[in-house]
Design a protein around this motif. Sequence first.
Motif, short mmCIF file in Angstrom:
data_model
loop_
_atom_site.label_atom_id
_atom_site.label_comp_id
_atom_site.label_asym_id
_atom_site.label_seq_id
_atom_site.Cartn_x
_atom_site.Cartn_y
_atom_site.Cartn_z
N LEU A 83 -1.83 0.94 -1.48
CA LEU A 83 -3.18 0.75 -1.96
C LEU A 83 -3.65 -0.69 -1.78
O LEU A 83 -4.84 -0.94 -1.60
CB LEU A 83 -3.27 1.13 -3.44
CG LEU A 83 -3.01 2.61 -3.77
CD1 LEU A 83 -2.99 2.82 -5.27
CD2 LEU A 83 -4.07 3.50 -3.11
N SER A 84 -2.71 -1.62 -1.87
CA SER A 84 -3.03 -3.04 -1.74
C SER A 84 -1.72 -3.79 -1.56
O SER A 84 -0.65 -3.18 -1.49
CB SER A 84 -3.75 -3.54 -3.01
OG SER A 84 -2.86 -3.50 -4.13
N SER A 85 -1.80 -5.11 -1.53
CA SER A 85 -0.59 -5.91 -1.43
C SER A 85 0.21 -5.89 -2.73
O SER A 85 1.37 -6.30 -2.75
CB SER A 85 -0.95 -7.36 -1.09
OG SER A 85 -1.77 -7.93 -2.11
N THR A 86 -0.40 -5.37 -3.80
CA THR A 86 0.26 -5.39 -5.11
C THR A 86 0.60 -4.00 -5.64
O THR A 86 1.37 -3.89 -6.60
CB THR A 86 -0.62 -6.10 -6.15
OG1 THR A 86 -1.91 -5.44 -6.20
CG2 THR A 86 -0.82 -7.57 -5.79
N HIS A 87 0.02 -2.94 -5.07
CA HIS A 87 0.18 -1.60 -5.63
C HIS A 87 0.43 -0.55 -4.56
O HIS A 87 -0.10 -0.65 -3.44
CB HIS A 87 -1.08 -1.20 -6.41
CG HIS A 87 -1.28 -1.94 -7.69
ND1 HIS A 87 -1.69 -3.26 -7.71
CD2 HIS A 87 -1.13 -1.56 -8.99
CE1 HIS A 87 -1.79 -3.66 -8.96
NE2 HIS A 87 -1.46 -2.66 -9.76
N VAL A 88 1.21 0.47 -4.95
CA VAL A 88 1.43 1.64 -4.10
C VAL A 88 1.00 2.89 -4.86
O VAL A 88 0.90 2.89 -6.10
CB VAL A 88 2.91 1.78 -3.68
CG1 VAL A 88 3.33 0.59 -2.83
CG2 VAL A 88 3.82 1.94 -4.90
N ALA A 89 0.76 3.97 -4.10
CA ALA A 89 0.42 5.26 -4.69
C ALA A 89 1.59 6.21 -4.50
O ALA A 89 2.10 6.37 -3.39
CB ALA A 89 -0.84 5.83 -4.03
N LEU A 90 2.02 6.82 -5.60
CA LEU A 90 3.13 7.77 -5.59
C LEU A 90 2.70 9.08 -6.23
O LEU A 90 1.83 9.11 -7.10
CB LEU A 90 4.33 7.22 -6.38
CG LEU A 90 4.85 5.83 -6.05
CD1 LEU A 90 5.95 5.44 -7.04
CD2 LEU A 90 5.37 5.76 -4.62
#
Length: 307
Positions: A83-90
Amino acid sequence: MTTLCAAIERQTAHALACGALHPIETAHTFIDDGGMRFSVRVAENLARKEALRLTPQTSAAPGPKPPRDPFLPYEPDLFVGDLSSTHVALLNKFNVIDRHLLIVTRRYEPQEALLDAADFAALITVLREIDGLGFYNGGAAAGASQPHKHLQMVPLPLAGDAPHAAPLEALLGGAQAVHGARPIANVPGLAFRHAFARLDLGAGIGTAEDAAHAALDCYRALLDAACVPAIDVGGLAHQGAPYNLLVTRRWMLVVPRTTECVEGIPVNSLGFAGSFFVRDAAQLQTLARLGPMTALERVSVPRLRGA
């Protein structure tokens, strides 16, 4: 570019095929209470989830084992995308609602830390593709089951045959602004402490960055109005009390919490949106006897006098 919706569908099919995803099968019913039609899902079989959770982690060290962080590392078979350099989607491994997404920090941050601009930027990336309900369980007493910071999102409507995208929306038309706090409102019919605001997190507000900052400002104002203080813990802003946060493209709600369960029934953010999950027919009977609105009152802080 692959859309988020397509990525969720593709990864869901893969995770089901390889056994990484374990949907909890439910029967669905409704309970009318307090002007809302609550959606209630009743688990048909929790045995597999319980067995997996009780499976011991292998370790050479003797003695009690600390709980494992399921997000460090996360299961690759549940990974939807960056999603960004700081977050992922699981994907949510034990999902009750289809396409239930977790929005997780890449590095460990505590769930009791306040949300920041990066958290809202990741959430808005999701909400701009999917008309969903984002939510955050601020602490164990608010229903958080993992200590690693993560927001969640489920698509709207919460129940396909319900009159509102989220049952709570039946009450929002009567929201009344609080004197001296123009964007903050109380919702008639909610007898527990809360703070509500309308906002536009869709494309109409400008860039995703603009929307993230608007959401962050609204969130901090709602925390203040709901009497959830910020405290400093090692230089990082933390919540001074447990709370639930609900966010859609159109509105935001904060509810302070006192306890996780009422008569054994756990309540997280989705309960305040009007969606309950119960383990069996006995819990369904208990919820029907109490009334869902009373259940919400019993896990929340009493409404401020005169509010």
